[in-house]
Write a protein that holds these residues in place. Structure first.
Motif, PDB file in Angstrom:
ATOM      1  N   MET B   1       0.828  -1.215   0.000  1.00 36.60           N
ATOM      2  CA  MET B   1       0.000   0.000   0.000  1.00 36.60           C
ATOM      3  C   MET B   1       0.864   1.267   0.000  1.00 36.60           C
ATOM      4  SD  MET B   1      -3.450   0.617   0.357  1.00 36.60           S
ATOM      5  CE  MET B   1      -4.203   2.217   0.125  1.00 36.60           C
ATOM      6  N   ARG B  22      -6.820  -5.465  -4.164  1.00 39.62           N
ATOM      7  CA  ARG B  22      -6.000  -5.907  -3.035  1.00 39.62           C
ATOM      8  C   ARG B  22      -6.050  -7.429  -2.940  1.00 39.62           C
ATOM      9  NH1 ARG B  22      -5.060  -2.725   1.422  1.00 39.62           N
ATOM     10  NH2 ARG B  22      -6.645  -1.345   0.599  1.00 39.62           N
ATOM     11  N   VAL B  23      -4.895  -8.064  -2.766  1.00 35.92           N
ATOM     12  CA  VAL B  23      -4.864  -9.516  -2.545  1.00 35.92           C
ATOM     13  C   VAL B  23      -5.437  -9.787  -1.159  1.00 35.92           C
ATOM     14  CG1 VAL B  23      -3.424 -11.584  -2.349  1.00 35.92           C
ATOM     15  CG2 VAL B  23      -2.816  -9.790  -3.993  1.00 35.92           C
ATOM     16  N   ILE B  24      -6.532 -10.594  -1.101  1.00 36.02           N
ATOM     17  CA  ILE B  24      -7.145 -10.911   0.195  1.00 36.02           C
ATOM     18  C   ILE B  24      -6.989 -12.390   0.541  1.00 36.02           C
ATOM     19  CG2 ILE B  24      -8.784  -8.996   0.188  1.00 36.02           C
ATOM     20  CD1 ILE B  24     -10.850 -10.984  -0.943  1.00 36.02           C
ATOM     21  N   PRO B  34      -1.137 -11.777   0.779  1.00 40.10           N
ATOM     22  CA  PRO B  34      -2.312 -10.948   1.044  1.00 40.10           C
ATOM     23  C   PRO B  34      -1.885  -9.558   1.520  1.00 40.10           C
ATOM     24  CG  PRO B  34      -2.671 -13.145   1.886  1.00 40.10           C
ATOM     25  CD  PRO B  34      -1.237 -13.106   1.400  1.00 40.10           C
ATOM     26  N   GLY B  35      -2.607  -8.543   1.058  1.00 36.56           N
ATOM     27  CA  GLY B  35      -2.239  -7.171   1.374  1.00 36.56           C
ATOM     28  C   GLY B  35      -1.569  -6.474   0.198  1.00 36.56           C
ATOM     29  N   ALA B  36      -1.002  -7.234  -0.727  1.00 42.02           N
ATOM     30  CA  ALA B  36      -0.385  -6.604  -1.907  1.00 42.02           C
ATOM     31  C   ALA B  36      -1.463  -5.820  -2.661  1.00 42.02           C
ATOM     32  CB  ALA B  36       0.243  -7.655  -2.807  1.00 42.02           C
TER      33      ALA B  36
END
Lengths: 272, 104
Positions: B1, B22-24, B34-36
């Motif tokens: 982010m 967003r990768v979840i 996740p978060g990317a």
């Protein structure tokens, strides 16, 4: 138009303050009217929660869990009932914990340090250069460093040592025992996750003796001190050495620095 | 982010509309955790990434569609026996994304 949650998230990310973002990533049809997909909460330690998932009890439970995750620095997916009940699946949230960036403290304002600052910045470290010699520890020589400090290593570590944790790193590049030894002893009394010291094998052996004389134990030195510093990639220049050191920092942090490091080609485990 | 903020700032200052993907979740192997996060503006320009480059093209299409409808959606990319997914990760994993307009 971006709104209050994004602006506050942005502010926290830029200032390095810890912040958690809760995002509804799946919702059962019967509760989607109350809690739409992509509903958000913004979690900040000691501050009010921003946003809502549409139901006060759900907000309360999820905020509590997300704050606990933020304090541990972990992100992940959780499931709840429509009013925050455990062991229910109506609502799935992704909790992303943004913790402060890791810190790297480099002792020794030498040319190898300049290259190490550059590579460490690529990896997202907040980098401090510390050297007791004001002629060398100058902003002009380390334009990319976040901080350049003129101080003795032991004195500086007394101040900042308690703030260091598992994701942080200390690199001792002074090549001078009178700075090296107090820097390493000071770093050993902190919880810093990576501690490395530069020097030839000969320097390393002499330094090891001095460290034992200064009160370090053989066991803790073996467990924590990476010396000579860096992975064996055949580095010669300051830039190559910086890559070798940063690769070792990554390897220690991910628990892969035990035993000989090998090329991915020669292993068989998963690469990510 | 963090890495997409300066580009997103520029787009917002220019008055562009922006979507965030967003990768979840990741199943099996995936290049980004996740978060990317990846941002896409209304002109189809991109900042950040959600994979190793395997699915970004498809994500731009999803993001532009999300900007057109104004509604967030969940989407997944991966190899599947039932041919449910048009675009896959070459590493054989599946990546789940949430794509939403930056209106929050």
């Amino acid at each position: 138009m971006s709104g209050e949650i994004f602006q506050e998230l942005r502010r926290c990310l830029l200032s390095g303050e810890p912040v958690g973002l809760v995002l509804v990533t799946r919702v059962a049809d019967e509760v989607a009217a109350l809690t739409p997909l992509a509903s958000k909460l913004l979690i900040r330690p000691g501050a009010t929660v921003l946003g809502s998932l549409g139901e006060p009890e759900l907000d309360r439970v999820v905020s509590r869990d997300a704050l606990a995750m933020l304090e541990r620095g972990v992100s992940g997916t959780r499931h709840y009932g429509s009013r925050g009940e455990a062991r229910r699946e109506e609502i799935e949230v992704f909790v992303e914990s943004f913790v402060s960036p890791p810190k790297l403290i480099i002792f020794g304002a030498v040319d190898f340090s300049r290259a190490l600052v550059e590579v460490a910045k690529v990896l997202g470290f907040v980098v401090t250069i510390c050297d007791a010699r004001p002629v060398f520890a100058t902003r002009a020589r380390f334009p990319l460093a976040d901080e350049v400090v003129v101080d003795w290593p032991d004195h500086y570590l007394e101040e900042v040592g308690p703030t260091l944790g598992a994701r942080d790193a200390v690199c001792v590049l002074t090549h001078d025992t009178k700075f090296d030894v107090p820097a390493i002893i000071g770093a050993l009394s902190s919880n810093v996750g990576y501690l490395g010291a530069m020097g030839s094998r000969r320097t390393h052996e002499k330094r090891w003796e001095r460290l034992l004389e200064a009160g370090a134990s053989e066991d803790e030195l073996r467990a924590r001190l990476m010396s000579p510093i860096g992975l064996d990639v055949g580095a010669r220049t300051p830039e190559e050495t910086a890559v070798s050191i940063c690769a070792e920092i990554i390897a220690v942090r991910s628990g892969r620095a035990k035993g000989a490091m090998s090329s991915l080609r020669d292993g068989s485990g998963p690469i990510h | 982010m963090r890495e997409i903020l300066s580009t997103v700032d520029t787009w917002l200052a220019e008055g562009k509309r922006v979507a965030i993907a967003r990768v979840i979740g990741v199943e099996q192997s995936g290049p980004r955790d996740p978060g990317a996060t990846m941002a896409v503006n209304e002109d189809g320009e991109v900042a950040g990434s959600v994979s190793g480059g395997c699915v970004e093209g498809a994500v731009v299409i999803e993001a532009l569609d999300v900007l057109a409808t104004g509604v967030a959606r969940r989407c997944s990319f991966g190899y599947s026996d039932d041919q449910a997914f048009a675009v896959g990760l070459t590493c054989g994993g599946t990546v789940h994304l949430l794509v939403e307009p930056l209106d929050w």
